[in-house]
Design a protein around this motif. Structure first.
Motif, mmCIF file in Angstrom:
data_model
loop_
_atom_site.group_PDB
_atom_site.id
_atom_site.type_symbol
_atom_site.label_atom_id
_atom_site.label_comp_id
_atom_site.label_asym_id
_atom_site.label_seq_id
_atom_site.Cartn_x
_atom_site.Cartn_y
_atom_site.Cartn_z
ATOM 1 N N LYS A 32 -47.208 15.054 -0.660
ATOM 2 C CA LYS A 32 -48.370 15.099 -1.536
ATOM 3 C C LYS A 32 -49.580 15.695 -0.831
ATOM 4 O O LYS A 32 -50.695 15.624 -1.338
ATOM 5 C CB LYS A 32 -48.699 13.697 -2.036
ATOM 6 N N SER A 33 -49.369 16.228 0.368
ATOM 7 C CA SER A 33 -50.480 16.813 1.111
ATOM 8 C C SER A 33 -50.627 18.275 0.759
ATOM 9 O O SER A 33 -49.666 18.970 0.508
ATOM 10 C CB SER A 33 -50.254 16.667 2.620
ATOM 11 N N ASP A 37 -55.745 19.168 2.885
ATOM 12 C CA ASP A 37 -55.619 17.818 3.414
ATOM 13 C C ASP A 37 -55.268 17.832 4.903
ATOM 14 O O ASP A 37 -55.541 16.873 5.615
ATOM 15 C CB ASP A 37 -54.537 17.045 2.662
ATOM 16 N N GLN A 234 -52.882 8.616 8.592
ATOM 17 C CA GLN A 234 -53.542 8.927 7.321
ATOM 18 C C GLN A 234 -54.587 10.014 7.499
ATOM 19 O O GLN A 234 -54.716 10.928 6.668
ATOM 20 C CB GLN A 234 -54.207 7.669 6.760
ATOM 21 N N LYS A 239 -56.453 11.999 3.152
ATOM 22 C CA LYS A 239 -56.748 10.665 2.622
ATOM 23 C C LYS A 239 -55.935 10.324 1.381
ATOM 24 O O LYS A 239 -55.720 9.147 1.078
ATOM 25 C CB LYS A 239 -58.241 10.564 2.309
ATOM 26 N N ASP A 240 -55.445 11.344 0.635
ATOM 27 C CA ASP A 240 -54.672 11.079 -0.576
ATOM 28 C C ASP A 240 -53.173 11.205 -0.369
ATOM 29 O O ASP A 240 -52.395 11.048 -1.312
ATOM 30 C CB ASP A 240 -55.106 12.039 -1.692
ATOM 31 N N ASP A 242 -49.360 10.327 0.702
ATOM 32 C CA ASP A 242 -48.510 9.140 0.791
ATOM 33 C C ASP A 242 -47.791 9.177 2.137
ATOM 34 O O ASP A 242 -46.882 9.975 2.350
ATOM 35 C CB ASP A 242 -47.493 9.144 -0.353
#
Length: 477
Positions: A32-33, A37, A234, A239-240, A242
């Motif tokens: 999900k990066s 990110d 993280q 930060k978003d 998983d």
């Protein structure tokens, strides 16, 4: 008999690709990066490779400054030779202690120690009034280089997602080459004392940058600092993102390793680590004993011996090295480690044969107009193919294959093997050239043929796998 069975099992695992990792494939931590990110991964890599650039600056300092230092401080040839070669001895000491330091105070802590030694070394050289201060400074710089050569690729490999790990780790070699080349170029217009001060710039950038980047998550988890481990991972993944699967995989693997006794040097020869040790040490031997430091340290002399302009040849050499190393970094996570190594080592064989043939023609006074061009072609082919694979890939694989519980001991010894090879080749090169110029390069060609065979038979493909998957597959008993 048991050893034969172990080696057979090792060979079966290493034929081409790792096929049965003990851990599941799902945990890459980046599903999900986005590229945005991962800015902290790129920034952390930038900070770390300032150490690699410093490494290159230390290597490149002695070549353009030899005449000026010798004249200003009234050094004999022997005194300057000691100044040049003592760097390697410092690096061997740094290599021996690098793993212990990195395991004890962390990857960032080890980089700070290395940085301090390099700063002290540059200052000692800048204020030198005689050979003693020069040698102390050079020895201190060498120690810092020895630590950097281990901890920088290890740190990058431990923070990078698996799909970026190869290219980012190869940036280590790219910045080493860039540091060497820049020292060569600016050393022609700056005084040697001013050039020493420029060596402090990457040190200060690294020291400042270390305050803003996270520690290696794997090291934090190994030290039992779980909350810091999660926070660092993280921060690196966004930060978003998983990170649950990647964090669980790292935690599970480290817990498994922690149940094993603390590794000692003798433990490296246990069955479970036999493959990793053979791969790591074998690649370091292949990289160094193929002749790279003899060719690198005496490039200008080699060109002149073949009847070509040393200055033109050296400048071309430096530019080509940086360009091709950058290309290798881009290809690392696309083409894979193993194909690059095979292509690289095979090209080095060709380069040695071309150069050796040039010297053979010159020695027998044959094709006098062709032999200088053949020497240039051979050296450039050699350095081009070395830079695309054998220059950086062994360090990438070394940082990937050792489990974290033996990474300090094994990584230190592998780095020591590398530096010993660098010293042995650079020390013997002139003696070999005096014995037979063409025989020297034919000898290196034969060694590189053995390197091709070793890579083909024993080196696995590690592209696209997490460190835990690689190590579990290679080191399973």
């Amino acid at each position: 008999m048991a050893i034969d069975q172990d080696m057979e099992a090792c060979e079966n695992k290493l034929q081409g690709k790792i096929t049965e990792p003990l851990l599941q494939n799902g945990a890459n931590g980046t599903s999900k990066s986005t590229k945005e990110d991962l800015w902290m991964v790129y920034f952390s890599t930038f900070v770390a490779v300032c150490g690699a650039f410093e490494f290159g600056s230390c290597i490149g300092f002695s070549s353009p400054t030899q005449a000026a230092i010798t004249e200003d401080l009234d050094l004999s040839i022997a005194e300057y030779a000691l100044f040049g070669s003592i760097l390697t001895f410092g690096a061997m000491i740094g290599a021996i202690t690098s793993g212990v330091i990195a395991d004890s105070i962390g990857r960032k802590g080890a980089m700070r120690v290395s940085d301090a030694f390099c700063v002290a070394g540059w200052l000692a050289i800048y204020f030198a009034k005689g050979p003693v201060s020069l040698d102390i400074g050079r020895l201190s710089m060498g120690y810092g280089m020895g630590v950097f050569s281990y901890v920088v690729p290890v740190f990058i490999s431990e923070i990078a997602p698996k799909n970026l790990r190869g290219g980012l780790t190869t940036a280590n070699q790219l910045l080493i080459c860039s540091g060497v080349s820049l020292s060569f170029i600016i050393g022609t217009v700056l005084s040697w004392r001013t050039l020493a001060l420029t060596g402090l710039i990457p040190c200060f950038i690294l020291l400042l940058g270390l305050f803003f980047i996270p520690e290696s998550p794997r090291w934090l988890e190994k030290r039992g600092r779980h909350e810091e481990f999660v926070a660092a991972l993280q921060k690196l993944r966004g930060k978003d993102a998983d990170i649950s699967k990647e964090a669980a995989e790292i935690k599970e693997y480290i817990e498994t390793l922690e149940n094993l006794p603390k590794a000692t040097m003798l433990d490296l020869f246990q069955r479970r680590y036999l493959c990793s040790v053979m791969i790591g040490f074998g690649l370091m031997v292949a990289q160094q004993f193929g002749g790279i430091n003899g060719v690198c340290f005496y490039t200008s002399q080699t060109f002149e011996s073949a009847g070509f302009s040393g200055n033109i040849g050296t400048i071309t050499y430096g530019i080509l090295q940086v360009i091709v190393t950058a290309l290798g970094a881009l290809l690392m996570d696309r083409a894979g480690r193993r194909p690059l190594l095979l292509i690289s080592a095979s090209g080095m064989v060709l380069g040695c044969i071309l150069t050796g043939t040039s010297f053979y023609l010159k020695a027998h006074e044959l094709a006098s107009t062709v032999s200088p061009l053949l020497a240039v072609a051979g050296i450039l082919v050699y350095i081009g193919f070395f830079s695309i694979g054998m220059g950086g890939t062994p360090w990438v694989i070394m940082s990937e294959i050792f489990p974290i519980n033996i990474k300090g001991v094994a990584g230190s010894l592998a780095t020591l093997v590398n530096w010993f090879g660098a010293w042995a080749v650079s020390y013997t090169f002139n003696f070999l050239m005096s014995w037979s110029s063409y025989g020297t390069f034919y000898l290196y060609a034969a060694i590189n043929v053995l390197g091709v065979l070793f890579i083909a038979l024993f080196i696995p493909e590690t592209k696209g796998r997490t460190l835990e998957q690689i190590q579990a597959a290679i080191n399973s008993s």
